[in-house]
Design an enzyme around this catalytic site. Structure first.
Site, PDB file in Angstrom:
ATOM      1  N   SER A  78       0.841  -1.205   0.000  1.00  9.00           N
ATOM      2  CA  SER A  78       0.000   0.000   0.000  1.00  9.00           C
ATOM      3  C   SER A  78       0.878   1.257   0.000  1.00  9.00           C
ATOM      4  CB  SER A  78      -0.902   0.020   1.231  1.00  9.00           C
ATOM      5  OG  SER A  78      -1.484  -1.243   1.422  1.00  9.00           O
TER       6      SER A  78
ATOM      7  N   THR B 246      -0.277  -2.695   9.547  1.00 11.20           N
ATOM      8  CA  THR B 246      -0.327  -4.128   9.273  1.00 11.20           C
ATOM      9  C   THR B 246       0.113  -4.876  10.527  1.00 11.20           C
ATOM     10  OG1 THR B 246       0.729  -5.995   8.139  1.00 11.20           O
ATOM     11  CG2 THR B 246       1.932  -3.939   8.073  1.00 11.20           C
ATOM     12  N   ILE B 247      -0.611  -5.917  10.875  1.00 12.14           N
ATOM     13  CA  ILE B 247      -0.246  -6.652  12.100  1.00 12.14           C
ATOM     14  C   ILE B 247       1.159  -7.254  11.984  1.00 12.14           C
ATOM     15  CG2 ILE B 247      -2.622  -7.184  12.782  1.00 12.14           C
ATOM     16  CD1 ILE B 247      -1.966 -10.130  11.810  1.00 12.14           C
ATOM     17  N   ASP B 248       1.654  -7.428  10.742  1.00 14.01           N
ATOM     18  CA  ASP B 248       2.962  -8.065  10.558  1.00 14.01           C
ATOM     19  C   ASP B 248       4.131  -7.194  11.033  1.00 14.01           C
ATOM     20  OD1 ASP B 248       1.530 -10.066   9.438  1.00 14.01           O
ATOM     21  OD2 ASP B 248       2.211  -9.760   7.380  1.00 14.01           O
TER      22      ASP B 248
ATOM     23  N   ARG C  74       0.059 -33.098  26.598  1.00 11.08           N
ATOM     24  CA  ARG C  74       0.052 -33.128  25.134  1.00 11.08           C
ATOM     25  C   ARG C  74       1.107 -32.174  24.569  1.00 11.08           C
ATOM     26  NH1 ARG C  74      -6.492 -32.924  24.718  1.00 11.08           N
ATOM     27  NH2 ARG C  74      -6.822 -35.172  24.851  1.00 11.08           N
TER      28      ARG C  74
ATOM     29  N   ARG D 229      -1.600 -31.801  19.058  1.00 11.43           N
ATOM     30  CA  ARG D 229      -2.706 -31.005  18.517  1.00 11.43           C
ATOM     31  C   ARG D 229      -2.140 -29.772  17.810  1.00 11.43           C
ATOM     32  NH1 ARG D 229      -7.669 -32.458  21.183  1.00 11.43           N
ATOM     33  NH2 ARG D 229      -7.365 -34.700  21.459  1.00 11.43           N
TER      34      ARG D 229
HETATM   35  O1  F6P Z   1      -2.372  -8.433   6.961  1.00 11.01           O
HETATM   36  C1  F6P Z   1      -1.302  -9.259   7.154  1.00 11.01           C
HETATM   37  C2  F6P Z   1      -1.768 -10.699   7.201  1.00 11.01           C
HETATM   38  O2  F6P Z   1      -2.558 -10.915   8.337  1.00 11.01           O
HETATM   39  C3  F6P Z   1      -0.608 -11.676   7.153  1.00 11.01           C
HETATM   40  O3  F6P Z   1      -0.044 -11.907   8.402  1.00 11.01           O
HETATM   41  C4  F6P Z   1      -1.271 -12.868   6.543  1.00 11.01           C
HETATM   42  O4  F6P Z   1      -0.338 -13.638   5.834  1.00 11.01           O
HETATM   43  C5  F6P Z   1      -2.257 -12.279   5.600  1.00 11.01           C
HETATM   44  O5  F6P Z   1      -2.548 -10.987   6.078  1.00 11.01           O
HETATM   45  C6  F6P Z   1      -3.520 -13.054   5.431  1.00 11.01           C
HETATM   46  O6  F6P Z   1      -4.310 -12.388   4.525  1.00 11.01           O
HETATM   47  P1  F6P Z   1      -5.802 -12.798   4.158  1.00 11.01           P
HETATM   48  O7  F6P Z   1      -6.651 -12.477   5.336  1.00 11.01           O
HETATM   49  O8  F6P Z   1      -6.128 -11.949   2.982  1.00 11.01           O
HETATM   50  O9  F6P Z   1      -5.760 -14.240   3.842  1.00 11.01           O
END
Ligand code: F6P
Length: 288
Positions: free
Chosen positions: A99, A119-121, A156, A237
């Site tokens: 973006s 972005t959460i990343d 587990r 799990r």
């Molecule tokens: O916005 C970032 C993110 O959450 C990444 O961590 C993840 O790989 C991706 O988006 C998942 O995107 P979508 O929700 O479009 O599958």
């Protein structure tokens, strides 16, 4: 003064706060592009008030909707978007690296823009912090901490898959707050024999095992099948923490970041400055 705002890519907690702060300042002069750059291409633009920004200000998600829009990179659709963007004095873009690039393309073609890393990343290169990260990390930590007692009760092994498209920052940050046994943040980290030894050893000591794995390394079910070849009677799990990371209510820290990103953006627009990106660097909010 007509201002346009759009949220692009994956939604990030904090986006709604920014929208709401800008709405409080610009009221009927603040417009929204529905679904990010897609709405800019299709001229799906309306006043922000339609989306009830105040109602969502402390919620995750984006009340003006998000999208991933690869078409924006093509000349044909970019030009359509550009034409629509030119109706505004400023375009405010909230999103990640892709973006940011899209935002710069608009700037270079004569549109005044303001970018806010969202972005959460937390992998926007220009900034130490991207809004959404703190909430995502807290959501994972709380999920893992609330799952482990029951995993412990059964001795587990539990694999937790956390998000991060091209980046392992969530996995690494979460590890700092939960005492997990292993973290897998890239393909080279996988050593089934070694993992099995740890799992079997823990089981003998009547202990559980927790493993954090970054998404997109290996399918979690396949990972478990491969691991089971080396483990004894331990039950394994797998859970995908998933959209809880993006959908969790923003933390107090998140709202603080969002408010400050938004304030700087308002400053640029009110003072009619040149285009800028708001970043958090060296512990302060800056405009570059
Ligand atoms: O916005 C970032 C993110 O959450 C990444 O961590 C993840 O790989 C991706 O988006 C998942 O995107 P979508 O929700 O479009 O599958």
């Amino acid at each position: 003064m007509k201002v346009l705002i759009l949220t692009s890519g994956g939604d990030a907690p904090g986006m709604n706060k920014v929208i709401s702060v800008l709405y409080k300042k610009f009221k009927e002069n603040l417009y929204a592009c529905k679904e990010g750059f897609k709405g800019l291409i299709n001229n799906e633009i309306c006043k922000v008030e339609v989306f009830e920004p105040k109602r969502y200000e402390n919620e995750a998600g984006s009340c003006i909707k998000c999208s991933r829009c690869p078409e924006f990179k093509t000349k044909k659709y970019f030009n359509k978007a550009l034409e629509n963007a030119k109706q505004f004095d400023y375009v405010v873009v909230l999103g990640g690296n892709g973006s940011f690039k899209g935002c710069n393309d608009l700037t270079q073609n004569g549109v005044k823009t303001v970018f806010i890393p969202s972005t959460i990343d937390n992998d926007v290169e220009i900034s130490d912090y991207s809004q959404g990260f703190d909430t995502a990390v807290n959501a994972c930590v709380s999920y893992i901490k609330n799952t482990m007692p029951t995993i412990e009760a059964f001795k587990r092994c539990c694999i937790f898959e956390v998000m991060g498209r091209n980046c392992d920052k969530i996995a690494k940050e979460v590890q700092k707050y939960v005492s997990c046994d292993l973290i897998i943040s890239n393909e080279n980290d996988i050593n089934y024999k070694k993992f099995a030894e740890i799992i079997n050893e823990n089981y003998k000591k009547e202990k559980a095992t927790s493993i954090i794995i970054k998404e997109r390394i290996i399918d979690i079910n396949q990972f478990i099948i491969n691991l089971k070849k080396y483990t004894s009677n331990v039950e394994i799990r797998g859970v995908i923490v998933g959209y809880l990371q993006r959908g969790t209510k923003p933390t107090a820290k998140e709202l603080f970041y969002a408010k400050n990103f938004a304030k700087k953006a308002v400053g640029i627009i009110k003072e009619n400055k040149r285009s800028g990106a708001i970043i958090f660097k060296n512990n302060c909010f800056q405009i570059i």
